[in-house]
Write a protein that holds these residues in place. Structure first.
Motif, PDB file in Angstrom:
ATOM      1  N   LEU A 216       0.862  -1.176   0.000  1.00  0.00           N
ATOM      2  CA  LEU A 216       0.000   0.000   0.000  1.00  0.00           C
ATOM      3  C   LEU A 216       0.894   1.220   0.000  1.00  0.00           C
ATOM      4  O   LEU A 216       1.891   1.265   0.724  1.00  0.00           O
ATOM      5  CB  LEU A 216      -0.871  -0.027   1.268  1.00  0.00           C
ATOM      6  CG  LEU A 216      -1.894   1.077   1.480  1.00  0.00           C
ATOM      7  CD1 LEU A 216      -3.005   0.939   0.464  1.00  0.00           C
ATOM      8  CD2 LEU A 216      -2.478   0.986   2.881  1.00  0.00           C
ATOM      9  N   SER A 217       0.563   2.195  -0.829  1.00  0.00           N
ATOM     10  CA  SER A 217       1.385   3.397  -0.822  1.00  0.00           C
ATOM     11  C   SER A 217       0.525   4.621  -1.104  1.00  0.00           C
ATOM     12  O   SER A 217      -0.555   4.524  -1.676  1.00  0.00           O
ATOM     13  CB  SER A 217       2.498   3.284  -1.859  1.00  0.00           C
ATOM     14  OG  SER A 217       1.932   3.171  -3.144  1.00  0.00           O
ATOM     15  N   ALA A 218       1.020   5.750  -0.644  1.00  0.00           N
ATOM     16  CA  ALA A 218       0.348   7.021  -0.885  1.00  0.00           C
ATOM     17  C   ALA A 218       1.328   7.934  -1.598  1.00  0.00           C
ATOM     18  O   ALA A 218       2.516   7.949  -1.265  1.00  0.00           O
ATOM     19  CB  ALA A 218      -0.096   7.644   0.432  1.00  0.00           C
TER      20      ALA A 218
ATOM     21  N   LEU B  98      -0.283  12.729  -0.854  1.00  0.00           N
ATOM     22  CA  LEU B  98      -1.653  12.723  -0.357  1.00  0.00           C
ATOM     23  C   LEU B  98      -1.940  14.005   0.445  1.00  0.00           C
ATOM     24  O   LEU B  98      -1.232  14.325   1.387  1.00  0.00           O
ATOM     25  CB  LEU B  98      -1.828  11.499   0.554  1.00  0.00           C
ATOM     26  CG  LEU B  98      -3.227  10.967   0.756  1.00  0.00           C
ATOM     27  CD1 LEU B  98      -3.832  10.514  -0.555  1.00  0.00           C
ATOM     28  CD2 LEU B  98      -3.186   9.810   1.743  1.00  0.00           C
TER      29      LEU B  98
ATOM     30  N   GLY C 189       4.845   4.437   2.035  1.00  0.00           N
ATOM     31  CA  GLY C 189       4.417   3.127   1.581  1.00  0.00           C
ATOM     32  C   GLY C 189       4.795   2.070   2.597  1.00  0.00           C
ATOM     33  O   GLY C 189       5.580   2.328   3.510  1.00  0.00           O
TER      34      GLY C 189
ATOM     35  N   LEU D 157      -4.370   9.955   8.296  1.00  0.00           N
ATOM     36  CA  LEU D 157      -3.562   9.268   7.283  1.00  0.00           C
ATOM     37  C   LEU D 157      -4.071   7.835   7.103  1.00  0.00           C
ATOM     38  O   LEU D 157      -4.295   7.387   5.970  1.00  0.00           O
ATOM     39  CB  LEU D 157      -2.084   9.277   7.693  1.00  0.00           C
ATOM     40  CG  LEU D 157      -1.144   8.475   6.800  1.00  0.00           C
ATOM     41  CD1 LEU D 157      -1.187   8.980   5.359  1.00  0.00           C
ATOM     42  CD2 LEU D 157       0.289   8.515   7.322  1.00  0.00           C
ATOM     43  N   LEU D 158      -4.277   7.123   8.225  1.00  0.00           N
ATOM     44  CA  LEU D 158      -4.776   5.747   8.125  1.00  0.00           C
ATOM     45  C   LEU D 158      -6.140   5.728   7.452  1.00  0.00           C
ATOM     46  O   LEU D 158      -6.419   4.894   6.587  1.00  0.00           O
ATOM     47  CB  LEU D 158      -4.892   5.097   9.504  1.00  0.00           C
ATOM     48  CG  LEU D 158      -3.614   4.775  10.266  1.00  0.00           C
ATOM     49  CD1 LEU D 158      -3.908   3.758  11.358  1.00  0.00           C
ATOM     50  CD2 LEU D 158      -2.548   4.234   9.332  1.00  0.00           C
TER      51      LEU D 158
ATOM     52  N   LEU E 177      -5.819   6.225   3.841  1.00  0.00           N
ATOM     53  CA  LEU E 177      -5.292   5.023   3.201  1.00  0.00           C
ATOM     54  C   LEU E 177      -6.380   3.957   3.054  1.00  0.00           C
ATOM     55  O   LEU E 177      -6.417   3.209   2.082  1.00  0.00           O
ATOM     56  CB  LEU E 177      -4.120   4.456   4.011  1.00  0.00           C
ATOM     57  CG  LEU E 177      -2.827   5.272   4.004  1.00  0.00           C
ATOM     58  CD1 LEU E 177      -1.816   4.680   4.974  1.00  0.00           C
ATOM     59  CD2 LEU E 177      -2.241   5.345   2.601  1.00  0.00           C
TER      60      LEU E 177
ATOM     61  N   VAL F  10      -3.778   6.953  -3.608  1.00  0.00           N
ATOM     62  CA  VAL F  10      -3.462   5.798  -2.772  1.00  0.00           C
ATOM     63  C   VAL F  10      -3.438   4.580  -3.688  1.00  0.00           C
ATOM     64  O   VAL F  10      -4.371   4.374  -4.456  1.00  0.00           O
ATOM     65  CB  VAL F  10      -4.513   5.603  -1.661  1.00  0.00           C
ATOM     66  CG1 VAL F  10      -4.262   4.309  -0.904  1.00  0.00           C
ATOM     67  CG2 VAL F  10      -4.506   6.795  -0.717  1.00  0.00           C
TER      68      VAL F  10
ATOM     69  N   ARG G  30      -3.067   0.460  -3.968  1.00  0.00           N
ATOM     70  CA  ARG G  30      -3.069  -0.825  -3.273  1.00  0.00           C
ATOM     71  C   ARG G  30      -2.606  -1.897  -4.240  1.00  0.00           C
ATOM     72  O   ARG G  30      -2.922  -1.839  -5.426  1.00  0.00           O
ATOM     73  CB  ARG G  30      -4.492  -1.210  -2.847  1.00  0.00           C
ATOM     74  CG  ARG G  30      -5.119  -0.299  -1.846  1.00  0.00           C
ATOM     75  CD  ARG G  30      -6.536  -0.783  -1.602  1.00  0.00           C
ATOM     76  NE  ARG G  30      -7.156  -0.013  -0.524  1.00  0.00           N
ATOM     77  CZ  ARG G  30      -8.060  -0.509   0.304  1.00  0.00           C
ATOM     78  NH1 ARG G  30      -8.470  -1.745   0.169  1.00  0.00           N
ATOM     79  NH2 ARG G  30      -8.570   0.237   1.253  1.00  0.00           N
TER      80      ARG G  30
END
Lengths: 264, 280
Positions: free
Chosen positions: A4-6, A9, A25, A45-46, A49, A60, A62
């Protein structure tokens, strides 16, 4: 493999920018902790995500077919709804009794299925949340201040459990915390957040970074020493953690290890 | 024609004539309503939507007034206005406007507007009481079909979305993380609520619909360990309350709708006491 990466954001609530240009990430098998003071945008942030809050810009990403096990910060179980532990584990995906028993055993609560959720202690409750998150066989566990309301031994035990889960399942773990010491000890990588990413790296690198120390007002040697000890204790088996700390990097003058023989 | 076929024919004929009995129709109407209010009322209790139920059911009177003045079927007017009200309230709630006060204002304003509006419709004054308190003893076969049809739709909706509804009720965050859209689940409940209001108007009336949602579910709460047990218990309490209330009405010539709610409240009290003793 990046789970998973942003990228850049940015999240806004009304006029205030809660997250600005956050790029981060997490890979499989990695424990990443997002640290920051209250109101620094950690939970946001969570939630961004997870897709709970929308971003005004940025993306974001995935990995395909990513299964996420999520342990929320606070779940107030309203007594209005009767709910056994066993029934809770089957929400929203139904699981069979064998899987439920295994998950409860895994988090150290065997045979607790018939209990009412509202009757659990804080520590038991967090463990049940973790058991439920594990039942989806996640590639990535996301935990938002999972040890809130636990005492120190309970907290330490919880993080040992997370560490075990990572070891046994190879899942990535992304956590949020405002607790500096125990959490840093349990992480491979720390992201220090205050609306933007201040600094990022291994716990040792971050704890020496001026941005981090400024953010948490860590002028005193004691707090750092405490962290170093906690790190020693719970990371003996982790491949990246040195068995003995090289203290030459810090100013440790006048520091006596025996004084700091704390629990843990 | 075989003997079996003749027997079946006779049974069907007998049951159709049974429907001629107003008391049987009343009981069937109440049971049909309880089937829907049990599970839906449980959600109302879990989500603390009591005022939400009030606002929606009070809006039914306005729906009656509009339907009568436009010469439309009453059910259509009630369904439309109740749905509009439920959507407005649920949107306000989602935007964080769900304060007690806002919902209280909406609930009472809806009732007042409805009563004022209905006073402009000629020749309704006499029927007003039946809209406020229901007229279960006057339930017709067509009403029965509407009640059971509506209850079936509500039950179907709830069963279809059951797991997602429970998860979203427990925690919107958990729901989101599991790929469930809490807004959509809220919409399902909103539609179900408007349908139940339309269905219940004939049985217990606009003033007591919320009571039929909340009281049986609250009674079942004291004795349940899982959400499913509570929803089923609420259906059971609703059915028993309906039958007891009709008995009371017949025996003491009391108004049927309020008698049913009275019976439900007595069962609630008994269940609460029993539940307290069991915990000792």
């Amino acid at each position: 493999m990046m789970l998973l990466s942003a990228q850049k954001l940015t999240v806004r609530f009304g006029a205030s920018e809660v997250l600005s240009g956050v790029t981060m990430g997490i890979s499989a098998g990695e424990i990443v902790t997002v640290l920051g003071p209250n109101g620094s945008g950690k939970s946001t942030l969570l939630r961004a995500l997870l897709g709970i809050v929308g971003a005004v810009s940025g993306t974001v990403t995935r990995s395909a077919g990513l299964r996420i096990g999520y342990v929320p910060q606070r779940l107030t179980m309203d007594r209005a709804m009767p709910m056994t532990v066993r029934r809770f584990l089957s929400l929203p995906q139904r699981v069979d009794d064998a899987a439920a028993d295994t998950a409860l055993g895994r988090v150290g609560l065997p045979g607790l299925g018939a209990q009412q959720m509202a009757a659990l202690s804080g520590g038991q409750f967090q463990r049940v949340l973790l058991a439920r998150a594990l039942l989806v066989q996640p590639h990535l566990l996301i935990l938002d201040e999972p040890t809130q309301g636990l005492d120190q031994p309970g907290e330490a035990a919880f993080y040992r459990l997370i560490e075990e889960v990572r070891r046994d399942t190879g899942a990535g773990v992304l956590m949020v915390s405002h607790d500096l010491h125990v959490v840093m000890a349990a992480s491979d990588r720390v992201i220090c957040l205050n609306h933007h990413i201040c600094c990022e790296g291994t716990p040792r690198v971050v704890s020496n970074a001026p941005e981090y120390r400024a953010l948490f007002g860590l002028g005193t040697q004691g707090a750092l020493a405490l962290y170093q000890h906690a790190h020693d204790h719970s990371h003996d088996h982790a491949p990246h953690a040195p068995a003995h700390h090289d203290h030459s990097g810090h100013d440790h003058s006048g520091h006596d290890h025996a004084e700091h023989d704390h629990a843990g | 024609m075989t003997i079996q076929a003749m027997t079946i024919q006779a049974m069907i004929t007998r049951s159709m004539t049974m429907l001629d009995d107003f008391l049987v129709r009343a009981a069937l109407g109440g049971i049909g309503l309880a089937l829907a209010t049990g599970p839906l009322g449980s959600f109302v209790v879990w989500r603390r939507m009591a005022y939400f139920g009030d606002a929606t059911s009070h809006a039914a009177i306005l729906g009656v007034a509009i339907a009568l003045s436009l010469h439309l079927p009453v059910a259509a007017g009630v369904l439309t206005v109740a749905l509009a009200m439920a959507l407005v309230v649920s949107t306000l709630a989602a935007k964080g406007w769900a304060m007690d006060t806002t919902l209280g204002v909406m609930a009472h304003a809806a009732l007042a507007f409805g009563l004022v509006a209905i006073s402009f419709v000629p020749g309704v004054r006499g029927d007003l009481q039946s809209y406020l308190f229901g007229d279960i003893l006057a339930v017709t076969r067509a009403d029965l079909a509407f009640i059971w049809g509506g209850a079936a739709v509500v039950l179907g909706l709830l069963l279809w979305r059951w797991q997602a509804l429970l998860t979203a009720t427990l925690s919107e965050e958990l729901a989101h993380a599991s790929g469930i859209n809490p807004g959509r689940e809220r919409l399902v409940l909103t539609i179900a609520l408007a349908l139940v209001v339309a269905v219940a108007l004939k049985v217990v009336g606009a003033l007591l619909i919320a009571a039929m949602l909340i009281i049986p579910a609250a009674a079942a709460r004291a004795l349940s360990r899982t959400p499913e047990a509570m929803a089923l218990g609420a259906v059971l309490v609703g059915v028993v309350a309906c039958l007891l209330g009709l008995q009371l009405s017949l025996w003491q010539d009391t108004p049927a709708g309020p008698s049913i709610v009275t019976a439900a409240a007595v069962i609630f009290a008994a269940a609460a006491v029993w539940g307290a003793f069991r915990r000792l």
